[in-house]
Each structure stands twice: as structure tokens, then as C-alpha cells.
Design an enzyme around this catalytic site. Structure first.
Site, short mmCIF file in Angstrom:
data_model
loop_
_atom_site.label_atom_id
_atom_site.label_comp_id
_atom_site.label_asym_id
_atom_site.label_seq_id
_atom_site.Cartn_x
_atom_site.Cartn_y
_atom_site.Cartn_z
CB THR A 101 -0.91 0.02 1.27
OG1 THR A 101 -1.50 -1.26 1.39
CG2 THR A 101 -1.95 1.11 1.20
CG ASP A 160 41.97 16.98 11.36
OD1 ASP A 160 41.22 17.59 12.15
OD2 ASP A 160 42.23 15.77 11.48
C1 SPV Z 1 39.03 11.91 12.24
O1 SPV Z 1 38.35 11.21 11.50
O2 SPV Z 1 39.11 13.13 12.16
C2 SPV Z 1 39.81 11.27 13.31
C3 SPV Z 1 40.34 9.91 13.12
O3 SPV Z 1 40.08 11.92 14.29
S1 SPV Z 1 41.92 10.07 12.49
O4 SPV Z 1 41.86 10.86 11.26
O5 SPV Z 1 42.44 8.74 12.25
O6 SPV Z 1 42.73 10.77 13.49
MG MG Z 2 39.79 13.97 14.08
#
Ligand code: SPV
Ligand code: MG
Length: 432
Positions: A123, A205
Site C-alpha cells: 500500500t 585538520d
Molecule cells: C578523524 O576522522 O578526524 C579522526 C580519526 O580523528 S583520524 O583521522 O584517524 O585521526
Molecule cells: Mg579527528
């Protein structure tokens, strides 16, 4: 003797689609309804809002049903052996795609004794679709979503977590089902990685992307998904700031934050000792954990402490000393990280840690040590596995190759075979 007809429900809500199936079923004999157990619901369907028992009660209230049982495997082997129903009735929405394996398995089982499968048109109408949307909306509500990680930890052998950094990747984690033989798999949870969230924005990062921006990513993901979220909180920052982060994440419906025991300018762990990185003192990091635990308001939210000792070449004894201290400080779980190709040091850490703390969840990110399987990790007590960057690493080279091909061919025809069709892209996202 009256015929017996069996059907299995995996729903939190009885709507006209289910009532249609039951009305049809009653024409054939006594109706027995199976309620799919919580464990199986999370494995192949969506997370149930009601418990198995509550769903049994819900079905029991429907008039005209002979019996209600719990079906504890998505495959019908046990049910068919136990009941040997004359008929099984099901909607016709499982003839293709990953659910096909269940249908094939059932047909094989029925053919062994002459049982029959009856398929009724599934449905689909506005009312049913609205109910389905409402259930999904409910699952996405902060209170319900946040609590789901702790529940999952009890329900599944290992929580399979996929990195997401946008609404689109969120949809992949939410919807992807894959089958192999008679098994069906899906991801349980999502990881908002600092690496991928930063890279997606073209930034390194190094805790450069600020929390407001990271929360935007969470919000984009949350708008289109229901699965629980684990947030990569980097170092957690200053204690005075960390407590606010905890409150905000909790309020948004995030289930857990993982903070790593580094201080100063954080660089990605996969650089290891190639770059300068400083580990925090045990005392200071414990203070941060305690402050975070103190700040949270619900019981559901988890603060997971990530240990960088193996990454920084400090050895197993240091990693374990820290793990024990962080658990004593109130950490709800431990993440142990390594950039070795072999999983050996991770395994030996887990084995020793497990002896002391049988129940504290261990989290791992097998980016470098990627030969180890989920079941091997689970055997050593790992409860959460995070695939932390594979989606983004797949997307970048694919996009770069397409860009290069357009440049050298001076047109887009040559890349067409590698692309999804226009029809697919314009219909990929459903309108509400
Ligand atoms: C991330 O994914 O940002 C992490 C894991 O912190 S690593 O990149 O392995 O540090
Ligand atoms: Mg990280």
C-alpha cells in the site's frame, strides 16, 4: 482443519497497509503475526521506537488474530520449522534490491513442504507515506536520537559507524543496505570526523574549523537522517569551552563526543610522530572529562576518551595507565588509536583493558590497520568501529578524474559512463 497463515510485521505503527494484509490473510485461515525483534529491526530496518514487547502488545490488540509471536531472525527458517504455516503473506515490495534474499529464502523453505507465498500489493498512498514520514521524524527528534547509541551498544555485537560530512553523505549512511548471501547489512551510526569536516571545507585538520561551523555540519546531517551521531571533538579545547560544547551537542541530539588527549596545536593522528604533537597530562585530561560529565544533563550522552599514546610512540603501558585513569574520571568509553598497518597493538591493548573493565565500550578507527574484520574486533571486546574517512577519500579522486577528463577532451561526453544519469540525480532526493 483450518489453514494457518503467517505474516511478519516490522513496524511501530499499524496503518491501513498492515490492515489490508491482515484482511487478505483472514481469507485463508487462522492468522499468526510475527513481530520482528529489536535486534533484527536495527540490523536491516530502522530503529524501533517501541520495544519488541510493546510492539507485541500493539499487534495483540488487533481483532481477529489467532496468535502473536516474536520472530527473532529476519530470515524465516526458525518460524517455518516451528509453525509450518500453509501460507505466508507479505507485501510485494521485496522482489528486488537487498530484501530479495529474504524472499528467496522463504520461497525455498516453503517449497520443502508445499507451503505457499501470497504477495499483496504494497500500500502506497499519501496517508501511509505521511505516517512513515512521521515515524522517521520522531526517530530524528533529539531526545530519541541521542539515547539510541547506548541502546545500540546493548543490541548489536559491534556498532558499525560511517563517516559523514554533509546531508548527502548522511543519506548514504542512513539508507545504504547491502546483502551478501542471505545476510543484509547496514550502518548503525554516523561519525562527524574532524579530518573530513575540515577537508570538505578545504581546511587542514588543526581545530581551525570552529564549533559553529562544525555544528552546521551536524545540523545538515540531522535534517535528513535518523541514525545516532558520534562527534569528533578533537582535543575538546579549553575546559571552560568544552562544557559548553557538551551542552550544545546534547541539546542537538548527538549521542557521544570523542575527545583526544592532546594539547596545543592538534594535528591529525595519522601523521604520528612526523609532526610535533603534545599529549595532555593525565591529570588535566581527567579534569576535562570530569567537567564534561558534570555539565551534561541527560543520562544518555556519552563522553569517550581517546588515547594517543600508541600514535605518539609512548607504548602500551602508558596507553593502559591513561585508559584506566580516564575511566575512573568518568569516561563512558575509550577510543584507542594506532597508525600501524598491523592491528596487533590495538588487540593487545583491548585484551588487557577488557580484563579490568568488561563493560566499558572500546572504540577503534581501523584506517591503517584495515585488514581486521568487524567480528575479529568484536572478539577482542571492541564495541564501536568507525570507518572514519573512506567516503571522502573515494569522492575526491573520482571528482578529480572527471575534472581532468573534461579538460583534455574539451567536452563532457567522455566522462558520461562514470556518472550517474541525469534522471538519477534529479530524483535522488525525495520531496516531502
Ligand atoms: C578523524 O576522522 O578526524 C579522526 C580519526 O580523528 S583520524 O583521522 O584517524 O585521526
Ligand atoms: Mg579527528
Amino acid at each position: 482443519m483450518t489453514n494457518m497463515i503467517y505474516t511478519c510485521f516490522c513496524t511501530d505503527n499499524i496503518h491501513e497497509g498492515h490492515l489490508n494484509i491482515l484482511a487478505e490473510a483472514k481469507k485463508y485461515g487462522d492468522v499468526i503475526v510475527g513481530v520482528l525483534s529489536d535486534e533484527e529491526m536495527v540490523r536491516y530496518n530502522r530503529f524501533p521506537i517501541l520495544t519488541t514487547q510493546e510492539r507485541v502488545e500493539m499487534v495483540r490488540k488487533i481483532p481477529g488474530i489467532k496468535d502473536v509471536i516474536i520472530q527473532d531472525n529476519i530470515l524465516y527458517d526458525k518460524v517455518i520449522t516451528d509453525l509450518r504455516p500453509d501460507y505466508v503473506i507479505h507485501g510485494d515490495n521485496w522482489s528486488s534490491g537487498p530484501l530479495e534474499v529474504i524472499r528467496k529464502n522463504l520461497i525455498k523453505l516453503l517449497s520443502e513442504y508445499g507451503g505457499k507465498l501470497i504477495e499483496v500489493p504494497y500500500t502506497v498512498n499519501e496517508k501511509v507515506q505521511k505516517i512513515d514520514r512521521q515515524m522517521r521524524e520522531k526517530l530524528a527528534m533529539p531526545e530519541l536520537r541521542r539515547a539510541r547509541l547506548k541502546k545500540l551498544l546493548k543490541l548489536v555485537p559491534i556498532v558499525k559507524t560511517l563517516e559523514v560530512h554533509s546531508g548527502l553523505t548522511g543519506l548514504i549512511a542512513e539508507k545504504t543496505l547491502a546483502s551478501e548471501g542471505e545476510a543484509i547489512y547496514q550502518f548503525d551510526a554516523m561519525w562527524i570526523s574532524s579530518l573530513c569536516d575540515s577537508t570538505e571545507k578545504g581546511k587542514p585538520d588543526i581545530e581551525l574549523v570552529d564549533m559553529t561551523s562544525r555544528f552546521r555540519t551536524i545540523n545538515d546531517v540531522m535534517e535528513v537522517t535518523t541514525k545516532p551521531i558520534i562527534f569528533d571533538g578533537d582535543t575538546g579545547g579549553r575546559i571552560e569551552h568544552f562544557v559548553y560544547t557538551v551542552r550544545s551537542l546534547e541539546r542537538m541530539g548527538v549521542s557521544a563526543i570523542i575527545i583526544e588527549d592532546k594539547t596545543g596545536l592538534k594535528k591529525n593522528s595519522l601523521f604520528g610522530t612526523e609532526v610535533e604533537q603534545t599529549q595532555d597530562t593525565i591529570e588535566n585530561f581527567c579534569e576535562k572529562i570530569k567537567a564534561g560529565k558534570n555539565a551534561q544533563l541527560s543520562d544518555d550522552f556519552m563522553i569517550i576518551a581517546r588515547i594517543e599514546s600508541l600514535i605518539l610512540g609512548k607504548g602500551q603501558a602508558d596507553a593502559l595507565e591513561r585508559a584506566f585513569a580516564y575511566v575512573r574520571a568518568g569516561a563512558d568509553g575509550i577510543m584507542i588509536h594506532s597508525r600501524k598497518k598491523s592491528p596487533e597493538e590495538i588487540i593487545s591493548f583491548c585484551d588487557v583493558f577488557r580484563e579490568k573493565y568488561p563493560d566499558v565500550p572500546i572504540v577503534v578507527v581501523p584506517t591503517s590497520f584495515n585488514t581486521i574484520t568487524e567480528s575479529e574486533l568484536a572478539q577482542h571486546g571492541v564495541k564501536v568501529v568507525i570507518y572514519a574517512n573512506q567516503l571522502l577519500r573515494a569522492a575526491y579522486p573520482a571528482m578529480e578524474n572527471v575534472a581532468k577528463s573534461i579538460l583534455v577532451n574539451h567536452r563532457a561526453k567522455e566522462v558520461d559512463d562514470n556518472l550517474m544519469s541525469i534522471k538519477q540525480i534529479i530524483t535522488l532526493i525525495d520531496e516531502i
